[in-house]
Design an enzyme around this catalytic site. Structure first.
Site, PDB file in Angstrom:
ATOM      1  N   ASP A   1     -30.335  45.412  73.317  1.00  0.00           N
ATOM      2  CA  ASP A   1     -29.407  45.548  74.451  1.00  0.00           C
ATOM      3  C   ASP A   1     -30.200  45.794  75.740  1.00  0.00           C
ATOM      4  OD1 ASP A   1     -30.150  48.121  73.832  1.00  0.00           O
ATOM      5  OD2 ASP A   1     -28.117  48.926  73.674  1.00  0.00           O
ATOM      6  N   SER A   2     -31.544  45.841  75.605  1.00  0.00           N
ATOM      7  CA  SER A   2     -32.409  45.846  76.788  1.00  0.00           C
ATOM      8  C   SER A   2     -32.224  44.549  77.571  1.00  0.00           C
ATOM      9  CB  SER A   2     -33.873  46.029  76.381  1.00  0.00           C
ATOM     10  OG  SER A   2     -34.223  45.110  75.360  1.00  0.00           O
TER      11      SER A   2
ATOM     12  N   ASP B   1     -28.784  44.321  68.405  1.00  0.00           N
ATOM     13  CA  ASP B   1     -28.310  45.635  68.842  1.00  0.00           C
ATOM     14  C   ASP B   1     -26.798  45.607  69.003  1.00  0.00           C
ATOM     15  OD1 ASP B   1     -30.081  47.750  69.173  1.00  0.00           O
ATOM     16  OD2 ASP B   1     -30.826  47.010  71.090  1.00  0.00           O
TER      17      ASP B   1
ATOM     18  N   LYS C   1     -28.355  46.822  64.713  1.00  0.00           N
ATOM     19  CA  LYS C   1     -29.035  48.092  64.996  1.00  0.00           C
ATOM     20  C   LYS C   1     -28.089  49.006  65.782  1.00  0.00           C
ATOM     21  CE  LYS C   1     -32.662  48.583  68.025  1.00  0.00           C
ATOM     22  NZ  LYS C   1     -32.156  49.566  68.996  1.00  0.00           N
TER      23      LYS C   1
ATOM     24  N   GLU D   1     -27.693  53.079  67.502  1.00  0.00           N
ATOM     25  CA  GLU D   1     -28.384  54.298  67.930  1.00  0.00           C
ATOM     26  C   GLU D   1     -27.622  55.534  67.463  1.00  0.00           C
ATOM     27  OE1 GLU D   1     -28.932  54.230  72.200  1.00  0.00           O
ATOM     28  OE2 GLU D   1     -29.983  52.306  72.140  1.00  0.00           O
TER      29      GLU D   1
ATOM     30  N   GLU E   1     -38.067  55.990  69.068  1.00  0.00           N
ATOM     31  CA  GLU E   1     -38.459  55.692  70.453  1.00  0.00           C
ATOM     32  C   GLU E   1     -38.900  56.948  71.184  1.00  0.00           C
ATOM     33  OE1 GLU E   1     -35.858  53.084  72.644  1.00  0.00           O
ATOM     34  OE2 GLU E   1     -36.898  53.489  74.537  1.00  0.00           O
TER      35      GLU E   1
END
Ligand code: KIV
EC number: 2.1.2.11
Length: 277
Positions: free
Chosen positions: A53-54, A96, A126, A128, A195
């Protein structure tokens, strides 16, 4: 899907990543957001391509990962999957799940994870988070969708943190992270991104888990490493965090090429007779 049987056999799977950890083989993961780059990275032997999602930052120019939508992630993911399929078909593709596509309820998370898997033919999603999303991870993995976890600095929580500083430097947060990693493994995740945490903590987490850890700013002891492709290619002059190793200066290469093109067009040096019909 047009992978040959032989190509399919070489495709990186969750099982393969587990074997790599057990054999002490490091996992190389990079982000990818488009077809052309996915083909190049798959050809280069990258094990896992993360449609991060970057993309919200490096592709769309937002200051955080929060604005990107599930439809936008689907657009990027389709392009990356197509790229891998048209190349060797080896790289695993992980997508993501964007902010608020999995936090509201396990049911909605499952629906969105299913939508991503169905529309992309990708390999995994993925998410978080730690214990808060454990039930969701279990729900998603229970139906057969592989989940990669993400702990430490979680960019979707940037407004809660207030800064991008290194996480889990204090004992309480470090203990909680180790506990969260075990919970996410127990919930069924096949790997966890760590991270921006101290290297010593990444050593402990990596030793405590059966599943691989993939570090970004978490030291060399992780089972693999991930970086944002734009960062290693030097596409953003203003962004130089300590954990990024820049392998090329494409900013300069592209700018020089574009300048040369502008000059050639203005001076009528392009196109030449050979470049014309
Ligand atoms: O979105 C992303 O690119 C990521 C990596 C930095 C791990 O989550």
């Amino acid at each position: 899907m047009n992978r040959s049987t032989q190509q399919k056999a070489a495709h990186v799977t969750t099982r393969r990543l587990l074997d790599m950890k057990q054999n002490g083989e490091k996992i190389a993961m990079l982000t990818a957001y488009d077809y052309t780059m996915a083909r190049i990275l798959d050809r280069a032997g990258v094990d896992v391509l993360l449609v991060g999602d970057s993309a919200s930052n490096v592709f769309a120019g937002h200051s955080t990962t929060l604005p990107i939508t599930i439809e936008e992630m689907i657009y990027h993911a389709k392009a990356v999957v197509r790229g891998v399929h048209d190349e060797s078909g080896r790289a695993m593709v992980v997508i993501d799940m964007p902010f608020m596509s999995y936090q509201l309820s396990s049911e909605e998370a499952l629906r969105n994870a299913g939508k991503i898997m169905k529309e992309h033919e990708c390999d995994a999603v993925k998410l978080e988070g730690g214990r808060v999303i454990a039930d969701t991870v279990k729900r998603i993995t229970d139906v057969g969708i592989p989940v990669m976890g993400h702990l430490g600095l979680m960019p979707q929580s940037i407004y809660k943190y207030g800064s991008y500083r290194v996480r889990a430097q204090e004992e309480r947060e470090a203990e909680q992270l180790l506990e969260d990693a075990k919970i996410i493994e127990e919930a069924g995740a096949f790997a966890i991104v760590l991270e921006k945490i101290p290297s010593a903590l990444a050593v402990e987490v990596t030793r405590s888990l059966t599943i691989p850890t993939i570090g970004i700013g978490a030291g060399v002891a992780c089972d693999g490493q991930v970086l944002v492709i734009n960062d290693i290619l030097g596409l953003n002059r203003e962004f130089h965090p300590r954990f990024v190793r820049q392998y090329a200066d494409l900013n300069t290469v592209i700018e020089d090429a574009a300048r040369q093109y502008v000059e050639d067009v203005r001076e009528a040096n392009f196109p030449s007779p050979e470049e014309s019909y």
